[in-house]
Design a protein around this motif. Structure first.
Motif: not given
Length: 394
Positions: A248, A267, A281
């Motif tokens: 991230t 995302r 992510q």
């Protein structure tokens, strides 16, 4: 009262489970066969730690299947997109990453007073309204709901519907928390509670001949082989699916829409952090490619977009996966055709089709849902000893 009517469903994806539940609710005795060892088809969600779907998946709030799922308590928890994150949508246009799309695209996206014609391609029709540059950008933006390399060449009405759905405000797209596999699990449990017999690892090579109706809820290519009917074909897209897990970093966009050539990078942990481990992510992208292009061409396309929007993504990568989806991204309609021209649901002799490339209205998974309900309605129509199918409720 007549004896209970038996229905066989071949295919345990979203369409097959919809058909099985609908038939069982109408009082039929249902057996569902799935060749794979798990249910779900293209709606499967991978096992952790990265809960990826087979390509980006969303439920459109205006779609009929969302109401149907909600009525049965199957919808489950949805993952809404935070408003602040939605503002992080970026547009790749004329070689640069931008915060706002061209004005002409906005005018075309929200134009509701005129229904587009069926027999003209979208680029020609839209160019007459907003000019060719804006029309090309609008066509590319619609690719998020089309998975096709050249949306401008498709029927203007077909593209217009998907463009309006994809560009609606507030957004129609919502997401099943934990991935679509959670939804499939709930649907399977509902089917079993209704008495549906579900057989996984059960490959059917010829349609059953016990006299009961058969709903074939497979890909159109598989249905053509099963029914020995080469006429069962319709154009779909070729799309590179690209999954990526990154460490991230603040400042990454929510999504990138490529307006120079159809492509979408999203995302997904923006709305559902549970899809990846803490501190990571999950990004999923779909990049349509032309018949003469390769998977490598699609991968190069997505990596150019990542270079523009996700700083240092190569150094932050902890996992990646690439795949080519060929003819598995739903039907596309050329000028002069509509969904009514696709292979009919009713194939005669008690055989019915359900799936995302057959003659039923809707966008993406909505076609699978609508065709499944229609297949069961036709299969049970006029059968004694059955409650009539409540199509309003369905």
């Amino acid at each position: 009262m007549g004896s209970t009517r038996k229905i066989t469903v071949i295919g345990g994806g979203f369409a097959g489970l919809t058909a099985a539940i609908t038939a069982a609710e109408a009082g039929a005795e249902v057996t569902l066969h799935e060749a794979h060892h798990t249910l779900g088809g293209r709606a499967r969600t991978a096992d952790g730690p990265y809960l990826t779907n087979d390509g980006p998946h969303a439920l459109y709030s205006g779609g009929p299947h969302r109401t149907w799922l909600k009525q049965r308590g199957l919808l489950g928890e949805l993952a809404p997109l935070p408003a602040l994150q939605a503002a992080k949508l970026r547009f790749h246009h004329r070689g640069a990453l931008r915060r706002t799309p061209p004005l002409g695209l906005l005018r075309q996206s929200f134009r509701t007073g005129e229904q587009a014609p069926v027999d003209i391609d979208f680029l020609t029709w839209a160019s007459g309204l907003v000019g060719e540059p804006a029309a090309r950008a609008a066509a590319a933006y619609s690719g998020v709901a089309l998975y096709h390399h050249d949306p401008g060449a498709l029927s203007a009405r077909f593209v217009q519907e998907r463009l309006h759905r994809a560009a609606s405000i507030p957004p129609e797209a919502t997401f099943v928390k934990g991935g679509w596999g959670r939804l499939i699990d709930r649907m399977a449990a509902r089917a079993r509670d209704l008495g549906v017999r579900i057989e996984t690892g059960s490959r059917i090579d010829t349609p059953p001949t016990d006299g009961g109706p058969v709903v074939v809820a497979t890909t159109l290519a598989a249905a053509a082989r099963l029914l020995d009917d080469p006429s069962l074909s319709w154009e779909s897209g070729r799309t590179v699916l690209y999954d990526l897990a990154l460490r991230t970093r603040k400042g990454d966009p929510f999504a990138i829409s490529d307006l120079d050539a159809p492509g979408w990078v999203e995302r997904f942990t923006t709305q559902d952090p549970s899809l990846a481990p803490d501190g990571q992510q999950l990004i999923q992208a779909q990049l349509p490619i032309a018949p003469g292009e390769s998977k490598a061409d699609g991968v190069a396309h997505v990596e150019r977009l990542l270079d523009l929007g996700f700083a240092g993504w190569r150094e932050r990568t902890v996992w990646r996966r690439e795949a080519l989806s060929n003819g598995r991204t739903g039907a596309v309609d050329r000028p002069g055709t509509t969904w009514r021209d696709r292979p009919a649901v009713d194939r005669g002799d008690g055989v019915y089709l359900a799936g995302d490339q057959v003659a039923a209205p809707g966008v993406l998974a909505e076609v699978s849902f609508t065709s499944a309900v229609e297949a069961v309605s036709l299969a049970l129509r006029g059968t004694r000893g059955h409650r009539p199918l409540d199509l309003k409720r369905a």
